[in-house]
Enzyme design. Structure first.
Site, PDB file in Angstrom:
ATOM      1  N   SER A 109       0.734  -1.115  -0.094  1.00 48.77           N
ATOM      2  CA  SER A 109       0.043  -0.028  -0.048  1.00 48.77           C
ATOM      3  C   SER A 109       0.915   1.119  -0.136  1.00 48.77           C
ATOM      4  O   SER A 109       1.629   1.466  -0.955  1.00 48.77           O
ATOM      5  CB  SER A 109      -0.960  -0.092   1.053  1.00 48.77           C
ATOM      6  OG  SER A 109      -1.996   1.004   0.970  1.00 48.77           O
ATOM      7  N   ASP A 159     -10.839  -3.535  -5.197  1.00 45.84           N
ATOM      8  CA  ASP A 159      -9.836  -2.866  -4.353  1.00 45.84           C
ATOM      9  C   ASP A 159     -10.506  -1.396  -4.558  1.00 45.84           C
ATOM     10  O   ASP A 159     -10.166  -0.731  -5.538  1.00 45.84           O
ATOM     11  CB  ASP A 159      -8.176  -3.051  -4.716  1.00 45.84           C
ATOM     12  CG  ASP A 159      -7.459  -1.897  -3.661  1.00 45.84           C
ATOM     13  OD1 ASP A 159      -8.134  -1.148  -2.957  1.00 45.84           O
ATOM     14  OD2 ASP A 159      -6.539  -2.324  -3.464  1.00 45.84           O
ATOM     15  N   HIS A 190      -8.192  -4.351  -0.766  1.00 46.33           N
ATOM     16  CA  HIS A 190      -6.866  -3.798  -0.610  1.00 46.33           C
ATOM     17  C   HIS A 190      -6.056  -4.743   0.403  1.00 46.33           C
ATOM     18  O   HIS A 190      -4.959  -4.428   0.470  1.00 46.33           O
ATOM     19  CB  HIS A 190      -7.124  -2.332   0.059  1.00 46.33           C
ATOM     20  CG  HIS A 190      -5.862  -1.504  -0.115  1.00 46.33           C
ATOM     21  ND1 HIS A 190      -5.530  -1.090  -1.440  1.00 46.33           N
ATOM     22  CD2 HIS A 190      -5.081  -1.187   0.842  1.00 46.33           C
ATOM     23  CE1 HIS A 190      -4.492  -0.488  -1.115  1.00 46.33           C
ATOM     24  NE2 HIS A 190      -4.085  -0.224   0.204  1.00 46.33           N
TER      25      HIS A 190
HETATM   26  C1  MLT Z   1      -2.838   3.966   1.872  1.00 47.02           C
HETATM   27  O1  MLT Z   1      -3.361   2.942   2.440  1.00 47.02           O
HETATM   28  O2  MLT Z   1      -1.846   4.440   2.380  1.00 47.02           O
HETATM   29  C2  MLT Z   1      -3.095   4.135   0.443  1.00 47.02           C
HETATM   30  O3  MLT Z   1      -3.543   3.307  -0.275  1.00 47.02           O
HETATM   31  C3  MLT Z   1      -1.934   4.543  -0.506  1.00 47.02           C
HETATM   32  C4  MLT Z   1      -1.169   5.744  -0.045  1.00 47.02           C
HETATM   33  O4  MLT Z   1      -1.879   6.474   0.445  1.00 47.02           O
HETATM   34  O5  MLT Z   1      -0.222   6.011  -0.365  1.00 47.02           O
END
Ligand code: MLT
Length: 212
Positions: A109, A159, A190
């Site tokens: 992520s 996702d 996700h």
């Molecule tokens: C996260 O979960 O942090 C986002 O999907 C990705 C991000 O903000 O870099």
């Protein structure tokens, strides 16, 4: 890149290994330097592990760079943090005496996004990357040179945070830069699933990783 002791700016863990590869472990939002150590051990049992904690806090949650909203990145901060992480890898290599030419990023992520950003901005820092649920961190112009750099990406068809076109665009950018990209799709969201970790492990064991 010049390596100086004061570049070791991230709180981190380093675990030495018996083979020449080092995995750079990059957690997701709200994670820390301990989160991905078991995953790293599982993916490459003999590799060294270098696991920094993101230096940006979003409501108390560590991240690797600022975002303005979900999926909307602060590009100025991203550029700065990307340079900082590249400098940290070089500094850690000289401190812990691992081969800076054999570093593979493993990110989930937000960690996958900073790993993709390092690939696109500092193409000589990483020999390869495993990107779990990445997005496009920025659109590089011109494209970097990533000749033969192996990259495993995984994504979820459902996702909500990473729509399919973003996964496809990142794969396209990395391929157009010369990368050897494998995209693994899960029928999920996700979250990091067991089957994509298994797929990444199998990919890593077969990937021939060039020295940078
Ligand atoms: C996260 O979960 O942090 C986002 O999907 C990705 C991000 O903000 O870099």
């Amino acid at each position: 890149m010049a390596t100086q002791a004061h570049d070791l700016v991230f709180t981190h863990r380093f675990v030495s290994g018996s083979d020449p590869t080092t995995l750079l472990l990059l957690h997701g939002t709200g994670g820390n330097e301990d989160d991905l150590l078991p995953l790293g051990r599982e993916l490459a049992p003999n590799a060294a592990l270098l696991s920094p904690r993101g230096r940006v806090l979003e409501r108390g949650m560590p991240r690797f760079f600022r975002r303005l909203a979900e999926g909307v990145f602060d590009q100025q901060d991203l550029a700065l943090r990307t340079d900082e992480l590249a400098g940290f890898v070089a500094a850690a290599a000289s401190q812990y005496k691992f081969d800076a030419g054999r570093v593979i990023a493993v990110g989930y992520s937000n960690g996958a996004n900073i790993a993709a950003s390092v690939l696109l901005k500092h193409p000589r820092v990483l020999s390869g990357a495993v990107l779990f649920h990445p997005m496009v961190p920025f659109e590089p112009a011109p494209l970097p040179s990533l000749p033969g750099t192996p990259v495993f990406m995984s994504a979820g068809t459902a996702d909500a945070m990473v729509p399919r076109p973003l996964t496809e665009r990142l794969a396209e950018l990395l391929r157009a830069s010369g990368g050897r990209v494998t995209v693994h799709w899960e029928n999920g969201g996700h979250e990091l699933s067991r089957s994509e970790v298994d797929a990444a492990r199998a990919w890593l064991s077969l990937a021939s990783i060039p020295n940078t």
